[in-house]
Design a protein around this motif. Sequence first.
Motif, PDB file in Angstrom:
ATOM      1  N   PRO A 166     -31.280 -17.278 -25.596  1.00  0.00           N
ATOM      2  CA  PRO A 166     -30.001 -16.698 -26.018  1.00  0.00           C
ATOM      3  C   PRO A 166     -29.264 -17.629 -26.972  1.00  0.00           C
ATOM      4  CG  PRO A 166     -30.299 -16.495 -23.645  1.00  0.00           C
ATOM      5  CD  PRO A 166     -31.380 -17.400 -24.136  1.00  0.00           C
ATOM      6  N   ALA A 167     -28.499 -17.048 -27.880  1.00  0.00           N
ATOM      7  CA  ALA A 167     -27.836 -17.825 -28.916  1.00  0.00           C
ATOM      8  C   ALA A 167     -26.614 -18.580 -28.413  1.00  0.00           C
ATOM      9  CB  ALA A 167     -27.428 -16.911 -30.073  1.00  0.00           C
ATOM     10  N   ASP A 168     -25.945 -18.043 -27.379  1.00  0.00           N
ATOM     11  CA  ASP A 168     -24.719 -18.673 -26.889  1.00  0.00           C
ATOM     12  C   ASP A 168     -24.511 -18.280 -25.423  1.00  0.00           C
ATOM     13  OD1 ASP A 168     -23.323 -16.084 -26.767  1.00  0.00           O
ATOM     14  OD2 ASP A 168     -23.241 -16.225 -28.942  1.00  0.00           O
ATOM     15  N   PRO A 169     -23.505 -18.863 -24.759  1.00  0.00           N
ATOM     16  CA  PRO A 169     -23.293 -18.577 -23.335  1.00  0.00           C
ATOM     17  C   PRO A 169     -23.067 -17.102 -23.028  1.00  0.00           C
ATOM     18  CG  PRO A 169     -22.058 -20.519 -23.973  1.00  0.00           C
ATOM     19  CD  PRO A 169     -22.601 -19.936 -25.227  1.00  0.00           C
ATOM     20  N   HIS A 170     -22.350 -16.394 -23.908  1.00  0.00           N
ATOM     21  CA  HIS A 170     -22.098 -14.982 -23.660  1.00  0.00           C
ATOM     22  C   HIS A 170     -23.390 -14.169 -23.708  1.00  0.00           C
ATOM     23  CE1 HIS A 170     -17.961 -16.200 -25.127  1.00  0.00           C
ATOM     24  NE2 HIS A 170     -17.736 -15.724 -23.931  1.00  0.00           N
ATOM     25  N   GLU A 171     -24.207 -14.444 -24.694  1.00  0.00           N
ATOM     26  CA  GLU A 171     -25.492 -13.735 -24.784  1.00  0.00           C
ATOM     27  C   GLU A 171     -26.379 -14.091 -23.604  1.00  0.00           C
ATOM     28  OE1 GLU A 171     -29.426 -13.799 -27.570  1.00  0.00           O
ATOM     29  OE2 GLU A 171     -27.494 -13.726 -28.617  1.00  0.00           O
ATOM     30  N   ALA A 172     -26.328 -15.347 -23.166  1.00  0.00           N
ATOM     31  CA  ALA A 172     -27.152 -15.779 -22.034  1.00  0.00           C
ATOM     32  C   ALA A 172     -26.822 -14.981 -20.778  1.00  0.00           C
ATOM     33  CB  ALA A 172     -26.938 -17.275 -21.779  1.00  0.00           C
ATOM     34  N   VAL A 173     -25.543 -14.819 -20.496  1.00  0.00           N
ATOM     35  CA  VAL A 173     -25.139 -14.047 -19.323  1.00  0.00           C
ATOM     36  C   VAL A 173     -25.464 -12.576 -19.519  1.00  0.00           C
ATOM     37  CG1 VAL A 173     -23.166 -13.287 -17.928  1.00  0.00           C
ATOM     38  CG2 VAL A 173     -23.355 -15.673 -18.628  1.00  0.00           C
ATOM     39  N   ALA A 174     -25.267 -12.070 -20.747  1.00  0.00           N
ATOM     40  CA  ALA A 174     -25.521 -10.654 -21.023  1.00  0.00           C
ATOM     41  C   ALA A 174     -26.984 -10.293 -20.798  1.00  0.00           C
ATOM     42  CB  ALA A 174     -25.100 -10.315 -22.453  1.00  0.00           C
ATOM     43  N   VAL A 175     -27.900 -11.099 -21.340  1.00  0.00           N
ATOM     44  CA  VAL A 175     -29.325 -10.760 -21.193  1.00  0.00           C
ATOM     45  C   VAL A 175     -29.822 -11.038 -19.776  1.00  0.00           C
ATOM     46  CG1 VAL A 175     -29.811 -11.147 -23.628  1.00  0.00           C
ATOM     47  CG2 VAL A 175     -30.103 -13.032 -22.029  1.00  0.00           C
ATOM     48  N   SER A 176     -29.212 -11.999 -19.077  1.00  0.00           N
ATOM     49  CA  SER A 176     -29.681 -12.316 -17.735  1.00  0.00           C
ATOM     50  C   SER A 176     -29.242 -11.292 -16.703  1.00  0.00           C
ATOM     51  CB  SER A 176     -29.183 -13.705 -17.317  1.00  0.00           C
ATOM     52  OG  SER A 176     -27.768 -13.742 -17.223  1.00  0.00           O
ATOM     53  N   VAL A 177     -28.188 -10.512 -17.016  1.00  0.00           N
ATOM     54  CA  VAL A 177     -27.696  -9.527 -16.056  1.00  0.00           C
ATOM     55  C   VAL A 177     -28.505  -8.232 -16.111  1.00  0.00           C
ATOM     56  CG1 VAL A 177     -25.996  -8.292 -17.479  1.00  0.00           C
ATOM     57  CG2 VAL A 177     -25.541  -8.686 -15.037  1.00  0.00           C
ATOM     58  N   LEU A 178     -29.280  -8.039 -17.190  1.00  0.00           N
ATOM     59  CA  LEU A 178     -30.078  -6.831 -17.319  1.00  0.00           C
ATOM     60  C   LEU A 178     -31.243  -6.862 -16.322  1.00  0.00           C
ATOM     61  CD1 LEU A 178     -30.238  -6.565 -21.217  1.00  0.00           C
ATOM     62  CD2 LEU A 178     -28.795  -5.237 -19.659  1.00  0.00           C
ATOM     63  N   PRO A 179     -31.369  -5.840 -15.481  1.00  0.00           N
ATOM     64  CA  PRO A 179     -32.404  -5.853 -14.430  1.00  0.00           C
ATOM     65  C   PRO A 179     -33.781  -5.469 -14.949  1.00  0.00           C
ATOM     66  CG  PRO A 179     -31.133  -3.839 -14.287  1.00  0.00           C
ATOM     67  CD  PRO A 179     -30.512  -4.641 -15.409  1.00  0.00           C
ATOM     68  N   THR A 180     -34.273  -6.212 -15.942  1.00  0.00           N
ATOM     69  CA  THR A 180     -35.610  -5.957 -16.482  1.00  0.00           C
ATOM     70  C   THR A 180     -36.663  -6.453 -15.495  1.00  0.00           C
ATOM     71  OG1 THR A 180     -34.757  -6.263 -18.707  1.00  0.00           O
ATOM     72  CG2 THR A 180     -37.142  -6.336 -18.444  1.00  0.00           C
ATOM     73  N   ALA A 181     -37.695  -5.670 -15.288  1.00  0.00           N
ATOM     74  CA  ALA A 181     -38.724  -6.034 -14.319  1.00  0.00           C
ATOM     75  C   ALA A 181     -39.442  -7.313 -14.725  1.00  0.00           C
ATOM     76  CB  ALA A 181     -39.733  -4.896 -14.191  1.00  0.00           C
ATOM     77  N   SER A 182     -39.825  -8.088 -13.723  1.00  0.00           N
ATOM     78  CA  SER A 182     -40.643  -9.275 -13.914  1.00  0.00           C
ATOM     79  C   SER A 182     -40.058 -10.248 -14.935  1.00  0.00           C
ATOM     80  CB  SER A 182     -42.057  -8.859 -14.343  1.00  0.00           C
ATOM     81  OG  SER A 182     -42.931  -9.966 -14.335  1.00  0.00           O
ATOM     82  N   THR A 183     -38.824 -10.668 -14.670  1.00  0.00           N
ATOM     83  CA  THR A 183     -38.149 -11.627 -15.539  1.00  0.00           C
ATOM     84  C   THR A 183     -38.111 -12.996 -14.882  1.00  0.00           C
ATOM     85  OG1 THR A 183     -36.747  -9.971 -16.598  1.00  0.00           O
ATOM     86  CG2 THR A 183     -35.933 -12.232 -16.608  1.00  0.00           C
ATOM     87  N   VAL A 184     -38.324 -14.035 -15.687  1.00  0.00           N
ATOM     88  CA  VAL A 184     -38.153 -15.420 -15.240  1.00  0.00           C
ATOM     89  C   VAL A 184     -37.054 -16.046 -16.090  1.00  0.00           C
ATOM     90  CG1 VAL A 184     -39.185 -17.727 -15.177  1.00  0.00           C
ATOM     91  CG2 VAL A 184     -40.479 -15.761 -14.365  1.00  0.00           C
ATOM     92  N   ALA A 185     -36.088 -16.673 -15.437  1.00  0.00           N
ATOM     93  CA  ALA A 185     -35.011 -17.378 -16.136  1.00  0.00           C
ATOM     94  C   ALA A 185     -35.145 -18.867 -15.846  1.00  0.00           C
ATOM     95  CB  ALA A 185     -33.653 -16.870 -15.669  1.00  0.00           C
TER      96      ALA A 185
END
Length: 285
Positions: A166-185
Amino acid sequence: MSIQSTIEAAASTLTPSLARIALVVRENPSVVIDNTINELAAECDTSVASVVRFCRAIGFSGYAPLRMALAAELGKEAAQFSARGAYGSEISDADTLQEAVSKVAALELLAIEETVARLDFTVLEAAVDAIDGAERIILYGLGASRFVAEDLAHKLLRVGRNAHIPADPHEAVAVSVLPTASTVAIGFSHSGSTLETVRFLETARTSGATTIAVTSAKDSPLTRAADHPLFTEVRESTFRAGAMVSRIAQLTLVDCLFLGVAKRRYTETVDALQRTGQATRALRG
């Protein structure tokens, strides 16, 4: 874990009086050997009771056991590095450039050796399993930790894995909240308390992602947000703002993770690296 690395990792979590002791000992470990408990308390502008609490905070029952263990550790390291003329964690204004470089090199070698020696391979295997089976890999870090996150992302992209930073903290939280299957953070923070990185990992975990932390702080918010925490063992130099030594230790764990993932599909990995290497060489003409 060495005593000095333990102090480095614990420093940010200590109370102000104990943090002053950590700072003095971190800058000159020999102060413990050369001074009585009363003298050290005076040197740190604190009480004898605080020195005892400091000892317990880093895993010792009192001052005497700390002195004995630290003397043994310093003696071993002096023997290990004296032949290179590079022993000593602190860089002083009196050092020549060659001496300063040698000291940093010694610290970086120690960081790699101690990080690998203390690596929990059960946790590493679980982290590799998660990355290998992931449909989406999100990596995040700030400052020097971002460079480390980018290094792992580029490695994974080179072998066909869906890695994203992610480009910045806001994008990081935005993409991490999406319940995409089989995600590793994967979150990178030397201190383990970088607010934006902690929030990223906590949000990803709540959303169902498998979470991995790369940090030096075992008792930290980032560690608590991780399913698979991986720890560096680090003693930073005087010039800590540049994250000189901690970056090297983090990159060591990045290489361990990448090697683990690469070996799962060895033939595919070699082929991907050859093809991407040829493609980039073609761009250079």
